[in-house]
Motif scaffolding. Structure first.
Motif, PDB file in Angstrom:
ATOM      1  N   ASP A   1     -59.014 -90.072  54.482  1.00 41.36           N
ATOM      2  CA  ASP A   1     -59.821 -90.563  53.584  1.00 41.36           C
ATOM      3  C   ASP A   1     -59.568 -92.117  53.304  1.00 41.36           C
ATOM      4  OD1 ASP A   1     -61.781 -88.407  53.557  1.00 41.36           O
ATOM      5  OD2 ASP A   1     -61.321 -87.960  51.667  1.00 41.36           O
ATOM      6  N   SER A   2     -60.558 -92.854  53.366  1.00 39.63           N
ATOM      7  CA  SER A   2     -60.248 -94.149  52.726  1.00 39.63           C
ATOM      8  C   SER A   2     -60.086 -94.389  51.394  1.00 39.63           C
ATOM      9  CB  SER A   2     -61.583 -94.937  53.312  1.00 39.63           C
ATOM     10  OG  SER A   2     -62.663 -94.635  52.218  1.00 39.63           O
ATOM     11  N   PRO A   3     -59.527 -95.233  50.870  1.00 42.40           N
ATOM     12  CA  PRO A   3     -59.475 -95.569  49.154  1.00 42.40           C
ATOM     13  C   PRO A   3     -60.709 -95.429  48.611  1.00 42.40           C
ATOM     14  CG  PRO A   3     -57.981 -97.036  50.493  1.00 42.40           C
ATOM     15  CD  PRO A   3     -58.823 -96.385  51.436  1.00 42.40           C
ATOM     16  N   ASP A   4     -61.731 -96.006  49.061  1.00 39.21           N
ATOM     17  CA  ASP A   4     -63.050 -95.866  48.113  1.00 39.21           C
ATOM     18  C   ASP A   4     -63.467 -94.339  48.265  1.00 39.21           C
ATOM     19  OD1 ASP A   4     -63.638 -98.282  47.743  1.00 39.21           O
ATOM     20  OD2 ASP A   4     -65.084 -98.651  49.113  1.00 39.21           O
ATOM     21  N   VAL A   5     -63.413 -93.539  49.290  1.00 40.37           N
ATOM     22  CA  VAL A   5     -63.829 -92.198  49.337  1.00 40.37           C
ATOM     23  C   VAL A   5     -62.762 -91.465  48.561  1.00 40.37           C
ATOM     24  CG1 VAL A   5     -63.804 -90.147  50.928  1.00 40.37           C
ATOM     25  CG2 VAL A   5     -64.649 -92.241  51.839  1.00 40.37           C
ATOM     26  N   ILE A   6     -61.597 -91.557  48.366  1.00 40.17           N
ATOM     27  CA  ILE A   6     -60.810 -91.127  47.530  1.00 40.17           C
ATOM     28  C   ILE A   6     -61.114 -90.988  46.171  1.00 40.17           C
ATOM     29  CG2 ILE A   6     -58.341 -90.691  46.856  1.00 40.17           C
ATOM     30  CD1 ILE A   6     -57.476 -91.465  49.517  1.00 40.17           C
ATOM     31  N   ARG A   7     -61.436 -92.457  45.697  1.00 43.89           N
ATOM     32  CA  ARG A   7     -61.571 -92.942  44.507  1.00 43.89           C
ATOM     33  C   ARG A   7     -62.926 -91.928  44.014  1.00 43.89           C
ATOM     34  NH1 ARG A   7     -60.178 -98.536  46.026  1.00 43.89           N
ATOM     35  NH2 ARG A   7     -57.796 -98.592  45.467  1.00 43.89           N
ATOM     36  N   LYS A   8     -63.923 -92.088  44.806  1.00 41.26           N
ATOM     37  CA  LYS A   8     -65.350 -91.331  44.615  1.00 41.26           C
ATOM     38  C   LYS A   8     -64.982 -89.823  44.460  1.00 41.26           C
ATOM     39  CE  LYS A   8     -68.400 -94.571  46.567  1.00 41.26           C
ATOM     40  NZ  LYS A   8     -68.574 -94.927  47.697  1.00 41.26           N
ATOM     41  N   LYS A   9     -64.253 -89.323  45.383  1.00 45.33           N
ATOM     42  CA  LYS A   9     -63.954 -87.680  44.963  1.00 45.33           C
ATOM     43  C   LYS A   9     -63.404 -87.495  43.981  1.00 45.33           C
ATOM     44  CE  LYS A   9     -64.075 -86.682  49.984  1.00 45.33           C
ATOM     45  NZ  LYS A   9     -63.260 -86.282  51.181  1.00 45.33           N
ATOM     46  N   ILE A  10     -62.311 -88.237  43.621  1.00 42.81           N
ATOM     47  CA  ILE A  10     -61.747 -87.650  42.319  1.00 42.81           C
ATOM     48  C   ILE A  10     -62.322 -87.958  40.977  1.00 42.81           C
ATOM     49  CG2 ILE A  10     -59.575 -88.254  40.867  1.00 42.81           C
ATOM     50  CD1 ILE A  10     -57.987 -88.083  43.495  1.00 42.81           C
ATOM     51  N   LYS A  11     -63.070 -89.207  41.187  1.00 37.34           N
ATOM     52  CA  LYS A  11     -64.036 -89.442  39.953  1.00 37.34           C
ATOM     53  C   LYS A  11     -64.996 -88.446  39.592  1.00 37.34           C
ATOM     54  CE  LYS A  11     -66.470 -93.425  37.859  1.00 37.34           C
ATOM     55  NZ  LYS A  11     -67.372 -94.633  38.510  1.00 37.34           N
ATOM     56  N   SER A  12     -65.585 -87.690  40.639  1.00 38.33           N
ATOM     57  CA  SER A  12     -66.616 -86.695  40.478  1.00 38.33           C
ATOM     58  C   SER A  12     -66.089 -85.372  40.391  1.00 38.33           C
ATOM     59  CB  SER A  12     -67.462 -86.690  41.551  1.00 38.33           C
ATOM     60  OG  SER A  12     -67.084 -86.355  42.898  1.00 38.33           O
ATOM     61  N   ALA A  13     -64.504 -85.310  40.095  1.00 29.90           N
ATOM     62  CA  ALA A  13     -63.982 -83.886  40.268  1.00 29.90           C
ATOM     63  C   ALA A  13     -64.319 -83.040  38.792  1.00 29.90           C
ATOM     64  CB  ALA A  13     -62.418 -84.068  40.338  1.00 29.90           C
ATOM     65  N   VAL A  14     -64.646 -82.004  39.170  1.00 31.91           N
ATOM     66  CA  VAL A  14     -65.152 -81.076  38.095  1.00 31.91           C
ATOM     67  C   VAL A  14     -64.043 -81.040  36.977  1.00 31.91           C
ATOM     68  CG1 VAL A  14     -65.802 -78.757  37.317  1.00 31.91           C
ATOM     69  CG2 VAL A  14     -66.703 -80.213  39.261  1.00 31.91           C
ATOM     70  N   THR A  15     -64.090 -81.184  35.617  1.00 28.35           N
ATOM     71  CA  THR A  15     -63.161 -80.875  34.569  1.00 28.35           C
ATOM     72  C   THR A  15     -63.762 -80.262  33.693  1.00 28.35           C
ATOM     73  OG1 THR A  15     -63.929 -83.224  33.693  1.00 28.35           O
ATOM     74  CG2 THR A  15     -61.825 -83.195  35.170  1.00 28.35           C
TER      75      THR A  15
ATOM     76  N   ASP B   1     -64.889 -77.102  42.463  1.00 31.26           N
ATOM     77  CA  ASP B   1     -64.761 -75.831  41.901  1.00 31.26           C
ATOM     78  C   ASP B   1     -63.140 -75.464  41.707  1.00 31.26           C
ATOM     79  OD1 ASP B   1     -64.487 -73.192  40.993  1.00 31.26           O
ATOM     80  OD2 ASP B   1     -65.337 -72.304  42.463  1.00 31.26           O
ATOM     81  N   PRO B   2     -62.398 -75.886  40.507  1.00 32.56           N
ATOM     82  CA  PRO B   2     -61.252 -75.544  40.393  1.00 32.56           C
ATOM     83  C   PRO B   2     -60.660 -74.176  40.173  1.00 32.56           C
ATOM     84  CG  PRO B   2     -61.996 -76.590  38.302  1.00 32.56           C
ATOM     85  CD  PRO B   2     -63.197 -76.604  39.565  1.00 32.56           C
ATOM     86  N   THR B   3     -61.552 -73.385  40.389  1.00 35.83           N
ATOM     87  CA  THR B   3     -61.125 -72.076  40.356  1.00 35.83           C
ATOM     88  C   THR B   3     -61.006 -71.296  41.865  1.00 35.83           C
ATOM     89  OG1 THR B   3     -63.422 -71.005  40.491  1.00 35.83           O
ATOM     90  CG2 THR B   3     -62.098 -71.545  38.417  1.00 35.83           C
ATOM     91  N   ALA B   4     -61.334 -72.259  42.793  1.00 32.11           N
ATOM     92  CA  ALA B   4     -61.249 -71.869  44.162  1.00 32.11           C
ATOM     93  C   ALA B   4     -60.285 -72.702  44.806  1.00 32.11           C
ATOM     94  CB  ALA B   4     -62.425 -71.895  44.673  1.00 32.11           C
ATOM     95  N   LYS B   5     -59.516 -72.304  45.809  1.00 32.83           N
ATOM     96  CA  LYS B   5     -58.532 -72.860  46.625  1.00 32.83           C
ATOM     97  C   LYS B   5     -59.200 -74.210  47.516  1.00 32.83           C
ATOM     98  CE  LYS B   5     -57.035 -71.428  50.557  1.00 32.83           C
ATOM     99  NZ  LYS B   5     -56.568 -70.606  51.720  1.00 32.83           N
ATOM    100  N   MET B   6     -58.530 -75.290  47.343  1.00 26.41           N
ATOM    101  CA  MET B   6     -58.855 -76.592  48.368  1.00 26.41           C
ATOM    102  C   MET B   6     -58.899 -75.849  49.808  1.00 26.41           C
ATOM    103  SD  MET B   6     -57.754 -80.304  48.699  1.00 26.41           S
ATOM    104  CE  MET B   6     -58.176 -80.804  46.976  1.00 26.41           C
ATOM    105  N   SER B   7     -60.137 -76.088  50.657  1.00 21.97           N
ATOM    106  CA  SER B   7     -59.986 -75.472  51.785  1.00 21.97           C
ATOM    107  C   SER B   7     -60.549 -76.361  52.951  1.00 21.97           C
ATOM    108  CB  SER B   7     -60.397 -74.023  51.955  1.00 21.97           C
ATOM    109  OG  SER B   7     -61.609 -74.195  52.331  1.00 21.97           O
TER     110      SER B   7
END
Ligand code: TYM
Length: 329
Positions: free
Chosen positions: A211-225, A191-197
């Protein structure tokens, strides 16, 4: 510690895991400032018990937080680094400052209002900003590297320092906040209207430092745009993409403009992959430094830090007791 160097103080709560918002908003500056300043960094374990917690688990979390900070580059040989609860002068000064804090000011604190709503209120949560002011003023700090969410607490600290000085003489310098121009407020990936917490229930909302590289890739891939596929820096129309641009800029030291000119038309898939790689590359050395750390050695460093901090804090506390009429009879 040379006399002419300015003093830097900052703190981090050992609740949950340290995330890339903490890192880009504050810790990057903590690390840099070690080169030219007298730096004091604190794992603020008294602040974090204002919400319910498990004591045994908390002991571990506290040490974890210290390890993550060391892994990011906080060097206990160059900075005074310790757990807040081990230096009782923080709490003592907090009481004194509390007697000069109008409750009307505390009622206006945004973080208090937010937390009281979600976690329930208590006196510790209410007087939290006073303890934070005590942390900073105890060491006569000049500079406080923090993210944007601490701006209001810093303003209150400055007011308290002035009020104290007016009443008891020029004891405290008026501290300045050091807030980065970009990445001062890294937003949630979901939710890019709320602060990362640290405390948001959805783990996908934040990238953790460990976070492991895989987890980072997954989280960023699913980031809301959004659905208009141009990479553009525009917080009103494209908060998700603007957030990713800032994160990538913070991890690469490339300007947002430079990134926009490279990725404007490359499509979100390619852009997100590039962001993920930048984050993975930035965090990899921190993760491996963390893995090399020995718990007992870190615990020993924290004890040593507390001893040094206590000595230093006691010198200042004596002066405060003297001007406030509280020194030994
Ligand atoms: P804490 O533990 O919530 O966060 C530690 C630091 O990280 C910054 N930060 C962020 N920066 C950018 N984007 C985000 N999404 C983000 N989330 C957190 C915070 O601004 C902070 O600098 N009250 C403080 C701890 C504290 C303190 C102090 C700080 C206690 N005493 C004295 C400075 C001086 C806090 O809760 O930070």
């Amino acid at each position: 510690m040379s006399e002419d160097r300015q003093t830097v103080f900052s703190g981090l709560q050992p609740t949950g895991n340290v995330h890339i918002g903490n890192y880009l908003g504050a810790l990057v500056n903590w690390v840099k400032l070690q080169d030219n300043y007298d730096t004091i960094y604190c794992v603020v374990d008294l602040h974090a018990i204002t919400v319910n917690y498990d004591p045994a688990e908390y002991q571990k979390e506290r040490l974890e937080a210290a390890k993550v900070l060391i892994a990011t580059g906080i060097d206990p040989n160059r900075s005074l680094f310790y757990f807040q609860s081990q230096v009782p002068q923080h709490a003592e000064l907090s009481w004194i400052l509390g007697t000069m804090t109008p409750t009307g000011v505390l009622n206006r604190m945004t973080q208090f209002k937010e937390k009281a709503e979600s976690a329930g209120s208590n006196l510790g949560l209410y007087s939290y900003p006073v303890l934070m002011a005590a942390d900073i003023l105890l060491y006569r700090a000049n500079l406080v590297p923090v993210g944007d969410d601490q701006r209001q607490h810093l303003e209150m600290t400055r007011d308290l320092a002035e009020r104290f000085n007016n009443r008891f003489g020029e004891v405290f310098p008026i501290p300045e906040a050091l807030i980065p121009e970009k990445t001062a407020r890294v937003m949630s990936l979901t939710d890019p209207t709320a602060k990362m917490s640290k405390s948001a229930p959805n783990e996908k909302s934040r990238v953790l430092i460990l976070d492991s590289p895989d987890v980072i890739r997954k989280k960023i891939k699913s980031a809301v745009t959004d659905s208009e596929p141009t990479v553009r820096y525009d917080w009103d129309e494209k908060p998700g993409i603007s957030n990713l641009l800032e994160i990538m800029s913070g991890c690469t030291d490339r300007s947002v403009d430079d990134l926009v000119s490279e990725y404007a038309d490359s499509g979100y898939g390619v852009f997100k992959e590039a962001v993920a790689e930048a984050v993975v590359t930035k965090l990899a050395p921190i993760r491996s430094a963390y893995q090399q750390l020995d718990d007992r050695e870190v615990a020993r460093l924290m004890q040593k830090g507390a001893l040094d901090a206590r000595t230093r804090a006691e010198g200042f506390a004596q002066e405060i007791r003297k001007v406030t009429g509280l020194s030994a009879p």
